[in-house]
Design a protein around this motif. Structure first.
Motif, PDB file in Angstrom:
ATOM      1  N   ILE A 153       3.405   3.455  -4.233  1.00  0.00           N
ATOM      2  CA  ILE A 153       3.953   4.118  -3.063  1.00  0.00           C
ATOM      3  C   ILE A 153       4.523   3.070  -2.123  1.00  0.00           C
ATOM      4  O   ILE A 153       3.867   2.061  -1.849  1.00  0.00           O
ATOM      5  CB  ILE A 153       2.862   4.958  -2.387  1.00  0.00           C
ATOM      6  CG1 ILE A 153       2.653   6.192  -3.255  1.00  0.00           C
ATOM      7  CG2 ILE A 153       3.268   5.362  -0.985  1.00  0.00           C
ATOM      8  CD1 ILE A 153       1.456   6.955  -2.973  1.00  0.00           C
ATOM      9  N   ILE A 154       5.760   3.282  -1.718  1.00  0.00           N
ATOM     10  CA  ILE A 154       6.409   2.320  -0.835  1.00  0.00           C
ATOM     11  C   ILE A 154       6.332   2.858   0.587  1.00  0.00           C
ATOM     12  O   ILE A 154       6.775   3.967   0.868  1.00  0.00           O
ATOM     13  CB  ILE A 154       7.883   2.112  -1.249  1.00  0.00           C
ATOM     14  CG1 ILE A 154       7.937   1.695  -2.725  1.00  0.00           C
ATOM     15  CG2 ILE A 154       8.545   1.064  -0.378  1.00  0.00           C
ATOM     16  CD1 ILE A 154       9.317   1.757  -3.330  1.00  0.00           C
ATOM     17  N   ALA A 155       5.741   2.091   1.479  1.00  0.00           N
ATOM     18  CA  ALA A 155       5.636   2.510   2.874  1.00  0.00           C
ATOM     19  C   ALA A 155       5.737   1.282   3.762  1.00  0.00           C
ATOM     20  O   ALA A 155       5.021   0.317   3.568  1.00  0.00           O
ATOM     21  CB  ALA A 155       4.313   3.229   3.119  1.00  0.00           C
ATOM     22  N   ASN A 156       6.656   1.312   4.712  1.00  0.00           N
ATOM     23  CA  ASN A 156       6.800   0.174   5.613  1.00  0.00           C
ATOM     24  C   ASN A 156       6.392   0.477   7.046  1.00  0.00           C
ATOM     25  O   ASN A 156       6.235  -0.418   7.859  1.00  0.00           O
ATOM     26  CB  ASN A 156       8.239  -0.359   5.565  1.00  0.00           C
ATOM     27  CG  ASN A 156       8.512  -1.075   4.257  1.00  0.00           C
ATOM     28  OD1 ASN A 156       7.632  -1.768   3.729  1.00  0.00           O
ATOM     29  ND2 ASN A 156       9.692  -0.884   3.703  1.00  0.00           N
ATOM     30  N   GLN A 157       6.224   1.756   7.388  1.00  0.00           N
ATOM     31  CA  GLN A 157       5.761   2.148   8.718  1.00  0.00           C
ATOM     32  C   GLN A 157       4.386   2.808   8.569  1.00  0.00           C
ATOM     33  O   GLN A 157       4.151   3.511   7.586  1.00  0.00           O
ATOM     34  CB  GLN A 157       6.729   3.139   9.356  1.00  0.00           C
ATOM     35  CG  GLN A 157       8.149   2.620   9.534  1.00  0.00           C
ATOM     36  CD  GLN A 157       8.232   1.439  10.481  1.00  0.00           C
ATOM     37  OE1 GLN A 157       7.466   1.351  11.452  1.00  0.00           O
ATOM     38  NE2 GLN A 157       9.120   0.504  10.194  1.00  0.00           N
ATOM     39  N   PRO A 158       3.500   2.586   9.559  1.00  0.00           N
ATOM     40  CA  PRO A 158       2.163   3.198   9.456  1.00  0.00           C
ATOM     41  C   PRO A 158       2.220   4.709   9.255  1.00  0.00           C
ATOM     42  O   PRO A 158       1.391   5.280   8.558  1.00  0.00           O
ATOM     43  CB  PRO A 158       1.518   2.836  10.795  1.00  0.00           C
ATOM     44  CG  PRO A 158       2.222   1.611  11.235  1.00  0.00           C
ATOM     45  CD  PRO A 158       3.623   1.696  10.708  1.00  0.00           C
ATOM     46  N   GLY A 159       3.244   5.369   9.847  1.00  0.00           N
ATOM     47  CA  GLY A 159       3.352   6.822   9.721  1.00  0.00           C
ATOM     48  C   GLY A 159       3.724   7.271   8.318  1.00  0.00           C
ATOM     49  O   GLY A 159       3.470   8.408   7.929  1.00  0.00           O
ATOM     50  N   GLU A 160       4.341   6.353   7.539  1.00  0.00           N
ATOM     51  CA  GLU A 160       4.853   6.745   6.228  1.00  0.00           C
ATOM     52  C   GLU A 160       3.784   6.763   5.148  1.00  0.00           C
ATOM     53  O   GLU A 160       4.020   7.228   4.043  1.00  0.00           O
ATOM     54  CB  GLU A 160       5.944   5.761   5.777  1.00  0.00           C
ATOM     55  CG  GLU A 160       7.235   5.876   6.539  1.00  0.00           C
ATOM     56  CD  GLU A 160       8.199   4.765   6.157  1.00  0.00           C
ATOM     57  OE1 GLU A 160       7.954   4.067   5.163  1.00  0.00           O
ATOM     58  OE2 GLU A 160       9.181   4.592   6.882  1.00  0.00           O
ATOM     59  N   LEU A 161       2.635   6.198   5.474  1.00  0.00           N
ATOM     60  CA  LEU A 161       1.603   6.055   4.451  1.00  0.00           C
ATOM     61  C   LEU A 161       1.151   7.419   3.952  1.00  0.00           C
ATOM     62  O   LEU A 161       0.726   8.280   4.715  1.00  0.00           O
ATOM     63  CB  LEU A 161       0.413   5.270   5.009  1.00  0.00           C
ATOM     64  CG  LEU A 161      -0.651   4.917   3.987  1.00  0.00           C
ATOM     65  CD1 LEU A 161      -0.071   4.047   2.894  1.00  0.00           C
ATOM     66  CD2 LEU A 161      -1.811   4.228   4.648  1.00  0.00           C
ATOM     67  N   ALA A 162       1.251   7.605   2.655  1.00  0.00           N
ATOM     68  CA  ALA A 162       1.005   8.917   2.070  1.00  0.00           C
ATOM     69  C   ALA A 162      -0.490   9.159   1.857  1.00  0.00           C
ATOM     70  O   ALA A 162      -1.287   8.235   1.865  1.00  0.00           O
ATOM     71  CB  ALA A 162       1.736   9.002   0.734  1.00  0.00           C
ATOM     72  N   HIS A 163      -0.821  10.431   1.688  1.00  0.00           N
ATOM     73  CA  HIS A 163      -2.189  10.775   1.281  1.00  0.00           C
ATOM     74  C   HIS A 163      -2.293  10.628  -0.226  1.00  0.00           C
ATOM     75  O   HIS A 163      -1.501  11.213  -0.959  1.00  0.00           O
ATOM     76  CB  HIS A 163      -2.521  12.207   1.695  1.00  0.00           C
ATOM     77  CG  HIS A 163      -2.578  12.345   3.172  1.00  0.00           C
ATOM     78  ND1 HIS A 163      -3.605  11.819   3.923  1.00  0.00           N
ATOM     79  CD2 HIS A 163      -1.717  12.921   4.037  1.00  0.00           C
ATOM     80  CE1 HIS A 163      -3.372  12.082   5.199  1.00  0.00           C
ATOM     81  NE2 HIS A 163      -2.231  12.740   5.299  1.00  0.00           N
ATOM     82  N   LEU A 164      -3.234   9.846  -0.656  1.00  0.00           N
ATOM     83  CA  LEU A 164      -3.290   9.514  -2.068  1.00  0.00           C
ATOM     84  C   LEU A 164      -4.301  10.352  -2.826  1.00  0.00           C
ATOM     85  O   LEU A 164      -4.341  10.309  -4.051  1.00  0.00           O
ATOM     86  CB  LEU A 164      -3.619   8.030  -2.241  1.00  0.00           C
ATOM     87  CG  LEU A 164      -2.573   7.092  -1.642  1.00  0.00           C
ATOM     88  CD1 LEU A 164      -3.063   5.671  -1.648  1.00  0.00           C
ATOM     89  CD2 LEU A 164      -1.278   7.201  -2.413  1.00  0.00           C
ATOM     90  N   ALA A 165      -5.090  11.129  -2.101  1.00  0.00           N
ATOM     91  CA  ALA A 165      -6.183  11.863  -2.736  1.00  0.00           C
ATOM     92  C   ALA A 165      -5.732  12.738  -3.918  1.00  0.00           C
ATOM     93  O   ALA A 165      -6.393  12.735  -4.953  1.00  0.00           O
ATOM     94  CB  ALA A 165      -6.925  12.700  -1.706  1.00  0.00           C
ATOM     95  N   PRO A 166      -4.597  13.472  -3.831  1.00  0.00           N
ATOM     96  CA  PRO A 166      -4.231  14.335  -4.956  1.00  0.00           C
ATOM     97  C   PRO A 166      -3.951  13.574  -6.248  1.00  0.00           C
ATOM     98  O   PRO A 166      -4.048  14.127  -7.337  1.00  0.00           O
ATOM     99  CB  PRO A 166      -2.963  15.048  -4.485  1.00  0.00           C
ATOM    100  CG  PRO A 166      -2.757  14.683  -3.088  1.00  0.00           C
ATOM    101  CD  PRO A 166      -3.658  13.595  -2.718  1.00  0.00           C
TER     102      PRO A 166
END
Lengths: 196, 274
Positions: B90-103
């Motif tokens: 998962i590519i995320a550069n902003q704290p808000g972009e961080l995805a939920h990984l649980a699924p």
């Protein structure tokens, strides 16, 4: 007097194209196509490919240390096997090895991408030759077994015509087998005739 | 056991599965992870790529063919089986972009995060991920990994990834990557670091020993580099396995295979000699 120590890298050249505009992609598993692609490459060209990469990656200092004393050389190049033996000074063998790994294109082959895979690093040319022989024999046995295992299954056919056709197949197989064997013997002789 | 835990999907998309397997086995690898990259929040129903499944099937077919009659006598065509894993990055550069990984926790063998922001990495360490890859695709080097962050990584079992395909693309990328890798090697001394290819096509992959030797460019010696492609990678895979195949990291269910009796193995040995 201590002799100058070298290392000998056994290097295989792989090439590939991505296959745009209706030209089929050159596959890594297609041995015949690979050999055809590298057949234009000469040992001198290969030497300059490696030397220029050392110059590009490690600059004047690196190029001088690696190649200045004449220790860097391509001692053997067989387009048929796609394999080269590259001599490098022992102290700097990691630089030459890294340079080989960093090569992404060999323009002389006419392919868009290439890879130099190091198969063995030996202290003498003799040990490197031996390793190459082992690899060649292994490849020979592997390709041979796949050929032989095919007509074996066709023997089970009960029909007479099938048997006769399979025997001609077997004969042509045998002819190609002796041809292959003489090829192997020639290659082995060629490899062993190398000198330090 | 050599691992390459970051081969992009595109590397095996255009080749036949058998050819891909033969090629990676020829390069000396035993474990390969096929990587899918997603920017931002991936769709909830995202499954591992069909390629992973196809490769596993091809591997099973090849192994059974190798152990079949005829070939076994000479034992020349027998190749070690390559284990194929699935990986989601998962590519995320902003704290808000961080995805939920649980699924995705029990669907993918490995979960990774690619980022250039220290905040995102710190936050992701709290989630259940296996690999952190610091983004060097921009012109500047990513942030510096310092001791506290490394300690968190050691505690949570997360590894840092270095992808050598960055060395093979452009001169600018090579420079930033080497600067970053040298820094990371200096701080970690090879601890909790894995070396992967990140190859977008097969010719970008290098042999296992070639990859180890490339590490000498940024100051990891052969021994430390070997630990990076073997021990550290094994740790990373088992970390992923604990997440994906156990209940709360405590209980796992396995199917017990029938045990081969002594007589059967003896008969197999007899078959071989005939």
């Amino acid at each position: 007097m201590v002799r100058f120590k070298n290392r000998y890298l056994l290097v295989r050249v792989d090439v590939g194209t991505s296959g745009v505009n209706s030209t089929p992609a050159l596959r890594l598993g297609d041995e015949a196509a690979q050999v055809r692609a590298v057949s234009k490459l000469t040992s001198k060209q290969l030497f300059f490919v490696i030397k220029n990469t050392v110059q590009e990656q490690f600059g004047d200092v690196g190029a001088a240390l690696v190649g200045g004393s004449g220790a860097l050389a391509v001692k053997y190049w067989s387009p048929e096997l796609r394999v080269a033996i590259v001599r490098a000074p022992r102290a700097l063998v990691h630089k030459v090895w890294a340079a080989c790994s960093l090569i992404t294109c060999v323009r002389e082959t006419g392919c868009s991408s290439a890879r130099l895979a190091v198969l063995h690093v030996g202290g003498t040319i003799r040990s490197t030759q031996k390793e190459l022989l082992v690899l060649v024999r292994k490849q020979f046995v592997n390709s041979h077994i796949h050929k032989v295992s095919k007509p074996l299954s066709s023997h089970k056919l009960p029909k007479r015509s099938a048997v006769s056709s399979s025997s001609t197949v077997a004969r042509s197989e045998a002819v190609s087998a002796t041809h292959e064997e003489s090829r192997l013997a020639r290659i082995e002789k060629e490899i062993m005739s190398l000198d330090e | 056991m050599f691992h390459d835990l970051g081969v992009l999907e595109s590397a095996c998309a255009h080749v036949r599965p058998e050819e891909f397997l033969r090629e990676v086995a020829g390069l000396g690898y035993d474990v390969i992870a096929i990587e899918q990259e997603v920017a931002g929040q991936p769709p909830k129903e995202l499954q591992p790529s069909a390629l992973v499944h196809r490769l596993r099937e091809a591997q099973a077919a090849m192994s059974s063919r190798d152990s079949g009659q005829g070939h076994n006598v000479l034992r020349v065509t027998k190749r070690p089986a390559v284990t194929i894993l699935s990986r989601l990055t998962i590519i995320a550069n902003q704290p808000g972009e961080l995805a939920h990984l649980a699924p995705f926790a029990d669907r993918f063998d490995l979960l990774a995060l690619r980022s250039s922001s220290e905040k995102v990495v710190q936050r992701a360490m709290q989630q259940d991920i296996d690999i952190v890859c610091l983004d060097v695709s921009q012109n500047r080097s990513p942030f510096r990994v310092k001791a506290p962050l490394l300690n968190v990584a050691i505690e949570t079992g997360v590894v840092f990834e270095l992808r050598y395909s960055n060395l093979l693309r452009t001169a600018a990328l090579r420079k930033t990557f080497l600067a970053h890798a040298a820094e990371l090697a200096e701080t970690t001394k090879g601890k909790r670091v894995i070396i992967t290819s990140g190859a977008a096509n097969l010719l970008e992959m290098r042999g296992a020993y070639d990859a180890m030797n490339l590490c000498s460019l940024f100051g990891l010696d052969m021994h430390a580099a070997r630990v990076c492609v073997t021990t550290n990678a094994v740790d990373c895979v088992s970390h992923g396995m604990v997440r994906s195949q156990t209940y709360k990291g405590a209980v796992a269910m396995t199917i017990e295979l029938p045990v081969q009796t002594h007589d059967e193995s003896k008969r197999d040995a007899m078959d071989l000699t005939n």
